[in-house]
Design a protein around this motif. Structure first.
Motif, PDB file in Angstrom:
ATOM      1  N   PHE A 161       0.833  -1.208   0.000  1.00 33.89           N
ATOM      2  CA  PHE A 161       0.000   0.000   0.000  1.00 33.89           C
ATOM      3  C   PHE A 161       0.872   1.264   0.000  1.00 33.89           C
ATOM      4  CE2 PHE A 161      -2.116  -3.401   2.351  1.00 33.89           C
ATOM      5  CZ  PHE A 161      -3.214  -3.615   1.551  1.00 33.89           C
ATOM      6  N   GLY A 213      -1.448  -9.425   8.384  1.00 39.64           N
ATOM      7  CA  GLY A 213      -2.230 -10.076   7.323  1.00 39.64           C
ATOM      8  C   GLY A 213      -2.709 -11.438   7.791  1.00 39.64           C
ATOM      9  N   GLY A 215      -4.559 -13.546   6.050  1.00 36.80           N
ATOM     10  CA  GLY A 215      -4.878 -14.451   4.936  1.00 36.80           C
ATOM     11  C   GLY A 215      -4.139 -15.765   5.194  1.00 36.80           C
ATOM     12  N   PRO A 216      -4.219 -16.706   4.254  1.00 39.79           N
ATOM     13  CA  PRO A 216      -3.569 -18.008   4.478  1.00 39.79           C
ATOM     14  C   PRO A 216      -2.048 -17.915   4.697  1.00 39.79           C
ATOM     15  CG  PRO A 216      -4.741 -17.982   2.384  1.00 39.79           C
ATOM     16  CD  PRO A 216      -5.005 -16.675   3.010  1.00 39.79           C
ATOM     17  N   THR A 217      -1.373 -16.945   4.042  1.00 35.75           N
ATOM     18  CA  THR A 217       0.089 -16.855   4.229  1.00 35.75           C
ATOM     19  C   THR A 217       0.410 -16.505   5.680  1.00 35.75           C
ATOM     20  OG1 THR A 217       0.327 -16.078   1.951  1.00 35.75           O
ATOM     21  CG2 THR A 217       2.205 -15.724   3.401  1.00 35.75           C
ATOM     22  N   GLU A 220      -0.596 -19.431   8.109  1.00 32.88           N
ATOM     23  CA  GLU A 220       0.290 -20.603   8.053  1.00 32.88           C
ATOM     24  C   GLU A 220       1.657 -20.277   8.649  1.00 32.88           C
ATOM     25  OE1 GLU A 220       0.136 -22.154   4.010  1.00 32.88           O
ATOM     26  OE2 GLU A 220      -1.481 -23.482   4.646  1.00 32.88           O
ATOM     27  N   GLU A 250      -4.842  -8.332  11.778  1.00 34.41           N
ATOM     28  CA  GLU A 250      -5.713  -8.431  10.603  1.00 34.41           C
ATOM     29  C   GLU A 250      -6.708  -7.269  10.588  1.00 34.41           C
ATOM     30  OE1 GLU A 250      -6.275 -10.243   7.661  1.00 34.41           O
ATOM     31  OE2 GLU A 250      -7.924  -8.821   7.542  1.00 34.41           O
ATOM     32  N   ALA A 251      -6.830  -6.616   9.430  1.00 32.29           N
ATOM     33  CA  ALA A 251      -7.709  -5.441   9.327  1.00 32.29           C
ATOM     34  C   ALA A 251      -9.201  -5.815   9.362  1.00 32.29           C
ATOM     35  CB  ALA A 251      -7.393  -4.696   8.030  1.00 32.29           C
ATOM     36  N   LEU A 252      -9.538  -6.998   8.842  1.00 33.34           N
ATOM     37  CA  LEU A 252     -10.952  -7.398   8.760  1.00 33.34           C
ATOM     38  C   LEU A 252     -11.436  -7.969  10.107  1.00 33.34           C
ATOM     39  CD1 LEU A 252     -10.884  -9.117   5.242  1.00 33.34           C
ATOM     40  CD2 LEU A 252     -11.711  -6.831   5.816  1.00 33.34           C
ATOM     41  N   MET A 283      -5.739  -2.255  11.938  1.00 30.98           N
ATOM     42  CA  MET A 283      -5.099  -1.871  10.668  1.00 30.98           C
ATOM     43  C   MET A 283      -3.739  -1.235  10.936  1.00 30.98           C
ATOM     44  SD  MET A 283      -5.871  -1.245   7.369  1.00 30.98           S
ATOM     45  CE  MET A 283      -7.380  -0.513   6.809  1.00 30.98           C
ATOM     46  N   VAL A 284      -2.718  -1.737  10.244  1.00 29.24           N
ATOM     47  CA  VAL A 284      -1.386  -1.140  10.419  1.00 29.24           C
ATOM     48  C   VAL A 284      -1.363   0.222   9.735  1.00 29.24           C
ATOM     49  CG1 VAL A 284       1.077  -1.401   9.966  1.00 29.24           C
ATOM     50  CG2 VAL A 284      -0.292  -3.395  10.504  1.00 29.24           C
ATOM     51  N   GLY A 314      -1.151  -9.644   0.961  1.00 27.97           N
ATOM     52  CA  GLY A 314      -1.666  -9.940  -0.374  1.00 27.97           C
ATOM     53  C   GLY A 314      -0.796  -9.436  -1.514  1.00 27.97           C
ATOM     54  N   PRO A 365      -6.159 -15.471  -6.698  1.00 27.64           N
ATOM     55  CA  PRO A 365      -4.774 -15.664  -7.131  1.00 27.64           C
ATOM     56  C   PRO A 365      -4.143 -16.859  -6.425  1.00 27.64           C
ATOM     57  CG  PRO A 365      -4.926 -13.836  -5.581  1.00 27.64           C
ATOM     58  CD  PRO A 365      -6.311 -14.372  -5.738  1.00 27.64           C
ATOM     59  N   LEU A 406      -7.117 -25.511   1.378  1.00 27.77           N
ATOM     60  CA  LEU A 406      -6.486 -26.168   2.529  1.00 27.77           C
ATOM     61  C   LEU A 406      -5.554 -25.185   3.212  1.00 27.77           C
ATOM     62  CD1 LEU A 406      -5.233 -29.417   0.776  1.00 27.77           C
ATOM     63  CD2 LEU A 406      -6.814 -29.389   2.676  1.00 27.77           C
TER      64      LEU A 406
HETATM   65  P1  NAI Z   1      -4.557 -12.365   1.212  1.00 26.90           P
HETATM   66  O1  NAI Z   1      -4.890 -11.286   0.262  1.00 26.90           O
HETATM   67  O2  NAI Z   1      -5.293 -13.645   1.128  1.00 26.90           O
HETATM   68  O3  NAI Z   1      -4.719 -11.832   2.718  1.00 26.90           O
HETATM   69  C1  NAI Z   1      -4.143 -10.614   3.129  1.00 26.90           C
HETATM   70  C2  NAI Z   1      -4.816 -10.175   4.419  1.00 26.90           C
HETATM   71  O4  NAI Z   1      -4.151  -9.017   4.899  1.00 26.90           O
HETATM   72  C3  NAI Z   1      -6.279  -9.806   4.210  1.00 26.90           C
HETATM   73  O5  NAI Z   1      -7.067 -10.583   5.087  1.00 26.90           O
HETATM   74  C4  NAI Z   1      -6.309  -8.308   4.508  1.00 26.90           C
HETATM   75  O6  NAI Z   1      -7.507  -7.917   5.151  1.00 26.90           O
HETATM   76  C5  NAI Z   1      -5.112  -8.129   5.439  1.00 26.90           C
HETATM   77  N1  NAI Z   1      -4.574  -6.763   5.429  1.00 26.90           N
HETATM   78  C6  NAI Z   1      -4.362  -5.971   4.353  1.00 26.90           C
HETATM   79  N2  NAI Z   1      -3.841  -4.794   4.742  1.00 26.90           N
HETATM   80  C7  NAI Z   1      -3.719  -4.813   6.079  1.00 26.90           C
HETATM   81  C8  NAI Z   1      -3.231  -3.886   7.040  1.00 26.90           C
HETATM   82  N3  NAI Z   1      -2.760  -2.689   6.703  1.00 26.90           N
HETATM   83  N4  NAI Z   1      -3.255  -4.249   8.345  1.00 26.90           N
HETATM   84  C9  NAI Z   1      -3.714  -5.454   8.703  1.00 26.90           C
HETATM   85  N5  NAI Z   1      -4.171  -6.388   7.827  1.00 26.90           N
HETATM   86  C10 NAI Z   1      -4.181  -6.072   6.534  1.00 26.90           C
HETATM   87  O7  NAI Z   1      -2.962 -12.585   1.070  1.00 26.90           O
HETATM   88  P2  NAI Z   1      -2.058 -13.864   1.275  1.00 26.90           P
HETATM   89  O8  NAI Z   1      -2.371 -14.565   2.544  1.00 26.90           O
HETATM   90  O9  NAI Z   1      -0.667 -13.411   1.052  1.00 26.90           O
HETATM   91  O10 NAI Z   1      -2.485 -14.806   0.067  1.00 26.90           O
HETATM   92  C11 NAI Z   1      -2.301 -14.406  -1.296  1.00 26.90           C
HETATM   93  C12 NAI Z   1      -2.986 -15.420  -2.202  1.00 26.90           C
HETATM   94  O11 NAI Z   1      -2.321 -16.675  -2.107  1.00 26.90           O
HETATM   95  C13 NAI Z   1      -4.450 -15.652  -1.842  1.00 26.90           C
HETATM   96  O12 NAI Z   1      -5.198 -15.844  -2.994  1.00 26.90           O
HETATM   97  C14 NAI Z   1      -4.417 -16.949  -1.072  1.00 26.90           C
HETATM   98  O13 NAI Z   1      -5.616 -17.694  -1.230  1.00 26.90           O
HETATM   99  C15 NAI Z   1      -3.237 -17.679  -1.702  1.00 26.90           C
HETATM  100  N6  NAI Z   1      -2.645 -18.549  -0.681  1.00 26.90           N
HETATM  101  C16 NAI Z   1      -3.266 -19.743  -0.454  1.00 26.90           C
HETATM  102  C17 NAI Z   1      -2.802 -20.566   0.546  1.00 26.90           C
HETATM  103  C18 NAI Z   1      -3.525 -21.833   0.820  1.00 26.90           C
HETATM  104  O14 NAI Z   1      -4.427 -22.171   0.077  1.00 26.90           O
HETATM  105  N7  NAI Z   1      -3.150 -22.567   1.857  1.00 26.90           N
HETATM  106  C19 NAI Z   1      -1.606 -20.224   1.352  1.00 26.90           C
HETATM  107  C20 NAI Z   1      -1.073 -18.905   1.058  1.00 26.90           C
HETATM  108  C21 NAI Z   1      -1.581 -18.127   0.059  1.00 26.90           C
END
Ligand code: NAI
Ligand code: FAD
Length: 470
Positions: A161, A213, A215-217, A220, A250-252, A283-284, A314, A365, A406
């Motif tokens: 961002f 963040g 999300g899954p990353t 995990e 996490e922001a959400l 939110m950071v 993300g 993605p 998963l």
């Molecule tokens: P993501 O986009 O899925 O999650 C990012 C998270 O960061 C969101 O929940 C968002 O609300 C949060 N966020 C954003 N800005 C923020 C802030 N300023 N402060 C606090 N929180 C904030 O990103 P991620 O986890 O890197 O994944 C990227 C893609 O890779 C996704 O499509 C995901 O499904 C995929 N992936 C799938 C995995 C699995 O299936 N096990 C493992 C890792 C990634």
């Protein structure tokens, strides 16, 4: 008894058949055949990238029909789903890397690979500019190569961002060097906290591991870090381990928005049991070298000191994608990625295709999407070759089949949202963890990687993870 004997026999036959298949596979991989040379009469496909989309295409494409050139700054494929495990040494880095030459050398026709980054695409002249971005360079550093068809599969960049301090102080988790950096920095924090006469508040800061963040990353990574703390750091740093704190920001309102509400609650409960602090609706706002400032659920600005900061918020488009989007601004109207049609053709650029995270579409993605799109493009090129021969071939649009989501959540537990009949099954726990592991092993591209990863799992179970700082 006769049934038991029959069962034993089936198992024996299965084991022998698997061993024979593995031996054949190893022999084949180690003995590549002679390849056809480049044929100037054939069309040339240039593939940008060596990730999920590019490699799925490369593995399936019939090189009898085309000359193929692959361009990527990485001369290997990276199995990203197991990258979080590399940050703590459950799996070693090289176990999830597959050299690109192990793949190109097995195609029927010689495939050229250039370890370089594509810096520009000119759809008018049908050329790409490629640059040697490695430390060691020869006399040529930039050059232009022509294509008949171009496939853009360069993935995405880390979303920051534009926040100052993120690139400088935080660690991302996308590439192999990110996992290495996290592993080194983590052990550096622990050893610095153990330093003689360290001030208690500094020990607390150094041992505060913040993940941004949910999300899954991020989830995990937090899970792997917890396992490392519980299984290993508690043994080797008994005086410090209790002070190590993991915080997920996490922001959400909840983590893992793409999973069912049942699995979100299960993950949040598991994290609570594992003492992983989850700060939702937070939110950071600012990133400094030793602390971040966040706006919490009560809209207050709070400072969170950290030793290690992992940033997983993300994706955003890479510079190459932005440049191409700017060139095609009439048709490329989304800032979030390349717009493609149902045949993966880039809007506004004839003979240019894009797959995977570089695109912005209705699909998430994920590796799953990129892989299916890569295989689909191989079929498209097969059809185009037949059409060139005068045959009448119908080309169907891309159709995605979701195989489920998963994620590993720590303490030998995983969660899975799986499509079942016309509905969905949500499961979590230790049995899902076994399923998670087998699913990832079966999705690996080579027997070699499977062997290395299973070896790492066994090794870390028997001997524990290595706590050396590399
Ligand atoms: P993501 O986009 O899925 O999650 C990012 C998270 O960061 C969101 O929940 C968002 O609300 C949060 N966020 C954003 N800005 C923020 C802030 N300023 N402060 C606090 N929180 C904030 O990103 P991620 O986890 O890197 O994944 C990227 C893609 O890779 C996704 O499509 C995901 O499904 C995929 N992936 C799938 C995995 C699995 O299936 N096990 C493992 C890792 C990634
Ligand atoms: P990538 O796999 O990122 O490949 C991009 C390639 O392009 C790389 O080889 C890169 O070096 C190359 N490149 C970059 N710039 C250039 C340039 N200028 N010129 C030429 N080449 C270039 N998805 C799932 O479905 N399941 C999972 O369990 C899962 N786990 C994940 C875990 C982590 C930690 C991460 C980060 C992601 C995970 N994903 C998962 C998402 C998945 O990794 C991506 O969706 C997938 O990698 C996208 O594939 P891609 O081919 O588009 O890009």
């Amino acid at each position: 008894w006769s049934r038991l004997r029959a069962f034993k026999r089936v198992v024996q036959v299965g084991v022998v058949a698997t061993a024979a298949y593995a031996a054949y596979d190893i022999y084949e991989k180690r003995h590549p055949h002679d390849q056809l040379p480049f044929d100037p009469k054939k069309r040339t496909i240039v593939i940008l990238g060596s990730g999920w989309g590019a490699v799925s295409l490369l593995k399936k494409i019939n090189t009898d029909d085309y000359n193929v050139v692959v361009v990527s700054p990485r001369n290997y494929f990276l199995f990203t789903p197991l990258l979080p495990s590399c940050t703590v040494g459950t799996i070693e880095l090289r176990s999830i890397m597959e050299p690109i030459r192990f793949i190109t050398r097995h195609k029927s026709r010689n495939v050229k690979f250039y370890e370089s980054a594509c810096t520009d695409v000119d759809p008018e002249s049908k050329t790409v500019v490629i640059s040697d971005v490695s430390d060691i360079k020869g006399s040529v550093q930039d050059t232009t190569i022509p294509y008949d068809y171009l496939v853009v599969a360069v993935g995405a960049d880390n979303q920051t961002f534009g926040m100052a301090g993120v690139r400088e102080y935080a660690c991302f988790l996308k590439e192999i060097w990110d996992a290495q950096k996290i592993r080194t920095r983590l052990m550096d924090c622990v050893e610095s906290a153990a330093f003689a006469h360290q001030a208690p508040e500094e020990v607390e800061r150094l041992l505060r591991m913040v993940v941004v963040g949910g999300g899954p990353t991020g989830v995990e990574y937090a899970a792997e870090l917890h396992d490392f703390l519980k299984d290993d750091l508690q043994l080797w740093y008994p005086e410090l381990a209790d002070k190590l704190k993991i915080t997920l920001v996490e922001a959400l309102p909840n983590v893992l928005p793409m999973f069912s509400s049942q699995l979100i609650s299960y993950t949040e409960r598991t994290f609570k049991q594992n003492n992983i602090e989850v700060l939702t609706k937070t939110m950071v706002k600012e990133v400094g070298d030793k602390a971040i400032k966040v706006q919490n659920a009560d809209k207050e600005i709070v400072s969170i000191p950290y030793g290690l900061l992992v940033w997983a918020t993300g994706n955003c488009p890479r510079p190459l994608a932005k440049k191409l989007m700017a060139r095609l601004k009439e048709t490329q109207t989304s800032p979030r990625g390349l717009l493609v049609d149902d045949y993966m053709r880039v809007a506004g650029a004839p003979d240019v295709y894009a797959i995977g995270d570089v695109t912005f579409s209705k699909y998430a993605p994920t590796a799953q999407v990129a892989t299916q799109q890569g295989k689909y493009l191989a079929d498209i090129f097969e059809s185009l070759a037949r059409i060139d021969e005068g045959k009448n071939v119908k080309i169907s649009p891309f159709a995605y089949t979701h195989q489920g989501s998963l994620a590993y959540i720590g303490s030998d537990k995983a969660i899975a949202d799986l499509p079942f009949l016309n509905g969905n099954v949500s499961v979590g726990g230790v049995a899902t963890f076994v399923f998670w592991r087998s699913a990832y092993i079966s999705n690996m591209f080579s027997f070699r990687n499977r062997f290395l990863v299973v070896g790492d799992w066994v090794k870390s179970k028997i001997f524990g993870r290595d706590v050396s700082r590399e």
